[in-house]
Scaffold this active site. Structure first.
Site, PDB file in Angstrom:
ATOM      1  N   LYS A 102      -2.374   5.943  -4.049  1.00  0.00           N
ATOM      2  CA  LYS A 102      -3.753   6.580  -4.252  1.00  0.00           C
ATOM      3  C   LYS A 102      -3.567   7.934  -4.793  1.00  0.00           C
ATOM      4  O   LYS A 102      -2.741   8.839  -4.726  1.00  0.00           O
ATOM      5  CB  LYS A 102      -4.040   6.530  -2.672  1.00  0.00           C
ATOM      6  N   HIS A 145      -7.759   9.299  -2.571  1.00  0.00           N
ATOM      7  CA  HIS A 145      -7.340   9.559  -1.105  1.00  0.00           C
ATOM      8  C   HIS A 145      -7.540   9.648  -0.237  1.00  0.00           C
ATOM      9  O   HIS A 145      -7.679   9.359   1.362  1.00  0.00           O
ATOM     10  CB  HIS A 145      -6.006  10.039  -1.043  1.00  0.00           C
ATOM     11  N   TYR A 200       2.663  10.079  -0.124  1.00  0.00           N
ATOM     12  CA  TYR A 200       3.461   9.579   0.616  1.00  0.00           C
ATOM     13  C   TYR A 200       5.136   9.568  -0.386  1.00  0.00           C
ATOM     14  O   TYR A 200       5.844   9.268   0.757  1.00  0.00           O
ATOM     15  CB  TYR A 200       3.256   7.932   0.255  1.00  0.00           C
ATOM     16  N   ASP A 257       0.770  -1.398  -0.338  1.00  0.00           N
ATOM     17  CA  ASP A 257      -0.071   0.042  -0.012  1.00  0.00           C
ATOM     18  C   ASP A 257       0.527   0.882  -0.269  1.00  0.00           C
ATOM     19  O   ASP A 257       1.790   1.229   0.931  1.00  0.00           O
ATOM     20  CB  ASP A 257      -0.869  -0.057   0.964  1.00  0.00           C
ATOM     21  N   ASN A 275       4.483 -10.188  11.739  1.00  0.00           N
ATOM     22  CA  ASN A 275       3.489  -9.309  11.173  1.00  0.00           C
ATOM     23  C   ASN A 275       2.404 -10.363  10.443  1.00  0.00           C
ATOM     24  O   ASN A 275       1.754 -10.777  10.081  1.00  0.00           O
ATOM     25  CB  ASN A 275       3.135  -8.333  10.608  1.00  0.00           C
TER      26      ASN A 275
END
Length: 340
Positions: free
Chosen positions: A106, A137, A81, A76, A286
């Site tokens: 996004k 976004h 970013y 993602d 994770n």
């Protein structure tokens, strides 16, 4: 076939394992027929006292490379970013075939008047010919020069998103940070239904009504900030913390960590978490949540932490007509707000 029982919504999701992609997360089918992993890596570096953190050389590239080698198959990112180029480089270095990597990016808030050109710029930075999932976004728009708010109807933005899908530039399209009212309006006017909604979901913010709505409409929910206040050091936000006795007990039972318990809880709710980390050991940890299943009683116990508390609450946007969240009497400082 891999079966996940999502207890809180009284729904059984059938999740198809795609063993050919080399990943650890099963995939689900979106409402447009495309398959998406049920977990991914978030790549946003966040904020500090100066604003959004600057992306340093290989600061995102290396974590993405570690993630792909650890079995992640969804990444993602976003134009906002400032790390799409590093994400693209990591994919190339990984030797994982492009067809096996599900890329989410996004449309920036300042790009809503130029959707197709903005998407093509993301494609160039990522060094790919298509995006697997392209999201608006935020319904809040900025002027192209980021000098202040812009008023762009998200219905107009969505028409261009639909065009991007028809052209094959984005295989699936969706939205982020939209509320139920906004989604109802969008669904009443769209030709192509959003496949995914990305919002904050965690043990502090269950989003029960939102999840009921999206399930009814066949829209999958992707969760940013999936750990909530788990790692917060001050006493302001509600529990739990990473040392919560009940969560620790569950972790010990399954020989997992508390963060893994929380991620597993979200997956069993039918939510797609995108935890972020720049630490190799945490990235590896994770993704290893698909070899156990929480009981109904454990799911119910974790659900009691819900206080409808937002970790991400940009109230400095609240003067915008398309602000999607609850308003505050005293909005947060406007450190990250575009200047008029």
């Amino acid at each position: 076939m891999f079966i996940l029982s999502f207890c809180l919504l009284s729904i059984i999701y059938i999740v198809k394992c795609d063993v050919t992609d080399g990943g650890k997360a099963p995939r689900i089918q979106l409402n447009d027929g495309n398959m998406m992993p049920v977990m991914g890596l978030g790549t946003f570096l966040g904020f500090d006292e100066k604003g959004q953190k600057e992306v340093r050389e290989k600061e995102v590239e290396l974590p993405v490379l570690w993630a792909l080698k650890a079995g992640y198959r969804m990444l993602d990112t976003a134009s906002a970013y400032n790390n799409e180029e590093q994400v693209g480089k990591a994919i190339q270095r990984s030797n994982v075939p492009r067809k096996d990597v599900f890329i989410v990016t996004k449309l920036g808030s300042h790009e809503q008047r130029e959707v197709l050109s903005s998407l093509r710029a993301s494609l160039d930075r990522l060094n790919t010919t298509y995006i697997d999932l392209y999201l608006i976004h935020n319904p809040v728009a900025y002027k192209p020069d980021k000098s202040g708010y812009d008023i762009v109807d998200y219905l107009d933005t969505w028409k261009a998103m639909e065009q991007a899908k028809k052209m094959g530039l984005a295989r699936s399209i969706g939205i982020s940070n939209f509320n139920i009212t906004m989604m109802e309006r969008l669904l009443a006017h769209c030709q192509i239904k959003p496949s995914v909604l990305q919002v904050e979901v965690n043990v502090n913010l269950a989003q029960n009504k939102l999840l009921e709505f999206t399930k009814r409409e066949g829209i999958e929910v992707m969760a940013y900030a999936p750990f909530g206040s788990l790692f917060v050091k001050d006493s302001g936000p509600p529990p739990p913390r990473v040392n919560d006795p009940g969560l620790v007990k569950m972790a010990q039972k399954y020989r997992k960590t508390v963060p893994q318990i929380v991620l597993r809880y979200l997956v069993q709710r039918g939510v797609i978490p995108i935890p972020k980390s720049v630490r190799k050991e945490k990235i590896v940890e994770n993704i290893n949540i698909f070899d156990f299943e929480l009981s109904t009683e454990e799911m119910d116990e974790i659900s009691k932490f819900n206080k409808d508390y937002r970790v991400v609450w940009p109230s400095f946007w609240q003067d915008h007509p398309y602000y999607p969240f609850e308003k505050k009497d005293k909005p947060d400082p406007d450190l990250f707000k575009p200047k008029p």
